[in-house]
Scaffold this active site. Structure first.
Site, PDB file in Angstrom:
ATOM      1  N   ASP A   1       0.848  -1.191   0.000  1.00 20.77           N
ATOM      2  CA  ASP A   1       0.000   0.000   0.000  1.00 20.77           C
ATOM      3  C   ASP A   1       0.891   1.251   0.000  1.00 20.77           C
ATOM      4  OD1 ASP A   1      -3.151   0.543   0.456  1.00 20.77           O
ATOM      5  OD2 ASP A   1      -2.018   2.071   1.537  1.00 20.77           O
TER       6      ASP A   1
ATOM      7  N   HIS B   1      -4.565  -7.905   0.066  1.00 22.91           N
ATOM      8  CA  HIS B   1      -3.919  -6.606   0.208  1.00 22.91           C
ATOM      9  C   HIS B   1      -3.137  -6.453   1.515  1.00 22.91           C
ATOM     10  CE1 HIS B   1      -3.415  -2.347  -0.675  1.00 22.91           C
ATOM     11  NE2 HIS B   1      -3.826  -2.060   0.547  1.00 22.91           N
TER      12      HIS B   1
ATOM     13  N   TYR C   1      -3.765  10.980   0.891  1.00 25.60           N
ATOM     14  CA  TYR C   1      -4.225  10.787  -0.496  1.00 25.60           C
ATOM     15  C   TYR C   1      -4.228  12.121  -1.242  1.00 25.60           C
ATOM     16  CZ  TYR C   1      -5.572   5.971   0.444  1.00 25.60           C
ATOM     17  OH  TYR C   1      -5.538   4.638   0.748  1.00 25.60           O
TER      18      TYR C   1
END
Length: 455
Positions: free
Chosen positions: A226, A431, A374
């Site tokens: 990630d 993930h 983000y």
């Protein structure tokens, strides 16, 4: 028609080869100040301070009161996890959280490893530093920096740490024994959030390099998935001479000619270098790539544009926070889990572990600052940052977990990481690799390090 397509593809490869031949360049090692106000003239305090995770009775009382006021809306019949977190199952999670979950016990688990804080570029940076309990005679441990992502935390690594620091006790060879450093990204958990705009993966990479240098490590291994994969990639781009090896279980690959070929891959897969496993994981392309990304990326657009708005709700409601985060631990673990009423959450995780991760966000009030990461990295667009077009010239290993949101074939990875020396198709997992399959990931890290040390 097919002949023209093939010729166009070949021409594209030739052009791409000429314009993207390996060029070794590094990111500049700059400086920054992310604390409030102007940078003080006095030298920054570089002391490393022990830290303990603690929560007051008042905080727990407030949490319980907020949980008690949870207002559920009924799910649609047969909706399972197709509309997001199923509120019928959420009631079970909330009941467990309120009546059975023992945060005091989880605090003891969190504090089983040594925690520290140190000031870097104006921010208090939190990390755990776990040394081997025993070492074979005459051996020194290999330093390994492990970096988490969103919506995870340093706690993701708690089950893999003993496999790396004390392998013999856990049935693994002691050929490689590590000392593990797991920092919290600024604005996540117990690491202080930036007071200023612009703290992105490159700034975080610089901060974490300074942390490793402050701890006395001149050369070290790095591992991440990630955001951790991007941060570790940036470290390797910034200080390649200090990185002995880079291991990833996810990769951000944007400027890559191979990523433009999937529409031809099903018919011309072998010509394009795809393996049988690649074809299995990428096709049918519409469902396994396009639709899957569309289903799973709504949060990304929100957080890359206006993270503070949704953050207001999540920071105010513990149940809303749990639903928002735990939904990712369902479908990012395996996309098929959306077909289940409970999202398959307890097939790979315990509710204790999942809620411990939620509590790290809740008790620190860091959901908003974590989402801003983000905005800082994606808010200006894709391919606007220098590092996105740069290659990585340190020995690299890659674990391709089959249920990762987007599979990256070896051909794709090797364009960005020309010194890819280990690429493994993992047996299972998605993930949250270290959290889901700690033994599989630990074994692949060890395999990679064996190859890296032969270089």
């Amino acid at each position: 028609m097919w002949l023209e397509l093939i010729l166009a593809s070949v021409l594209g490869f030739v052009i791409y080869w000429f314009v993207s031949r390996d060029k070794e360049e590094t990111l500049p090692l700059e400086d920054g100040w992310w604390g409030p106000g102007s940078k003080p003239s006095a030298k920054e305090d570089e002391s490393i301070r022990p830290f303990k995770v603690e929560t007051s009775d008042e905080e727990i009382k407030d949490l319980h009161q907020r949980i008690d006021r949870f207002r559920a809306s009924p799910p649609l019949e047969g909706s399972r996890f197709h509309y997001g977190f199923n509120s019928s199952y959420l009631k079970k999670v909330v009941s467990f959280w309120r009546n059975e979950f023992d945060w005091r016990t989880q605090l003891e688990i969190l504090n089983q490893y040594p925690h520290f804080k140190t000031k870097i570029e104006g921010l208090d940076i939190h990390f755990i530093h776990v040394k081997p309990p025993q070492l074979p005679s005459g051996r020194t441990p290999k330093p390994l920096l492990m970096v988490h992502g969103w919506p995870g935390s340093f706690y993701e690594f708690y089950k893999i740490i003993p496999l790396l620091t004390d392998p013999k006790t856990h049935g693994l060879s002691d050929e490689h024994v590590f000392e593990v450093i797991c920092p919290s990204i600024p604005g996540y958990g117990f690491s202080e959030a930036s007071s200023k705009k612009g703290l992105n993966s490159v700034a975080t990479a610089r901060i974490f390099y300074k942390l490793m240098s402050r701890l006395g490590f001149q050369k070290f291994y790095i591992q991440g998935g990630d955001w951790g994969s991007l941060i570790c990639t940036n470290i390797a781009q910034m200080v390649p001479n200090h990185v002995k090896g880079l291991h990833l279980n996810m990769s951000f690959i944007s400027r890559n000619i191979y990523s433009l070929t999937p529409l031809l891959g099903q018919r011309f897969g072998r010509f394009l270098g795809y393996t049988e496993k690649d074809l299995e994981l990428l096709y049918p392309f519409k469902e396994k790539v396009f639709y899957n990304i569309m289903r799973e990326s709504g949060y990304l657009h929100i957080q890359a544009t206006k993270p503070d708005t949704v953050g207001c709700a999540l920071n105010d409601s513990p149940v809303g926070l749990a639903a928002y985060i735990l939904e990712k631990f369902s479908t990012w673990t395996k996309s098929e889990y959306c077909e289940l009423e409970d999202g398959g959450l307890e097939r790979k995780f315990s509710l204790e572990d999942l809620l411990t991760n939620i509590m790290i966000y809740w008790t620190t009030g860091t959901i908003v600052s974590s989402q801003r990461f983000y905005k800082e990295n994606l808010g200006q667009g894709v391919m606007v940052h220098r590092h996105e077009g740069m290659k990585v010239f340190v020995p690299t290993g890659y674990s391709a977990f089959p249920s990762e949101i987007l599979h990256a074939p070896e051909k794709w990875v090797k364009v960005k990481y020309p010194k890819l020396i280990s690429y493994s198709y993992m047996e299972r997992g998605g993930h949250f690799a270290a959290f889901e399959e700690p033994k599989l990931l630990a074994q692949d890290i060890r395999k990679f390090v064996s190859l890296a040390e032969l270089q």
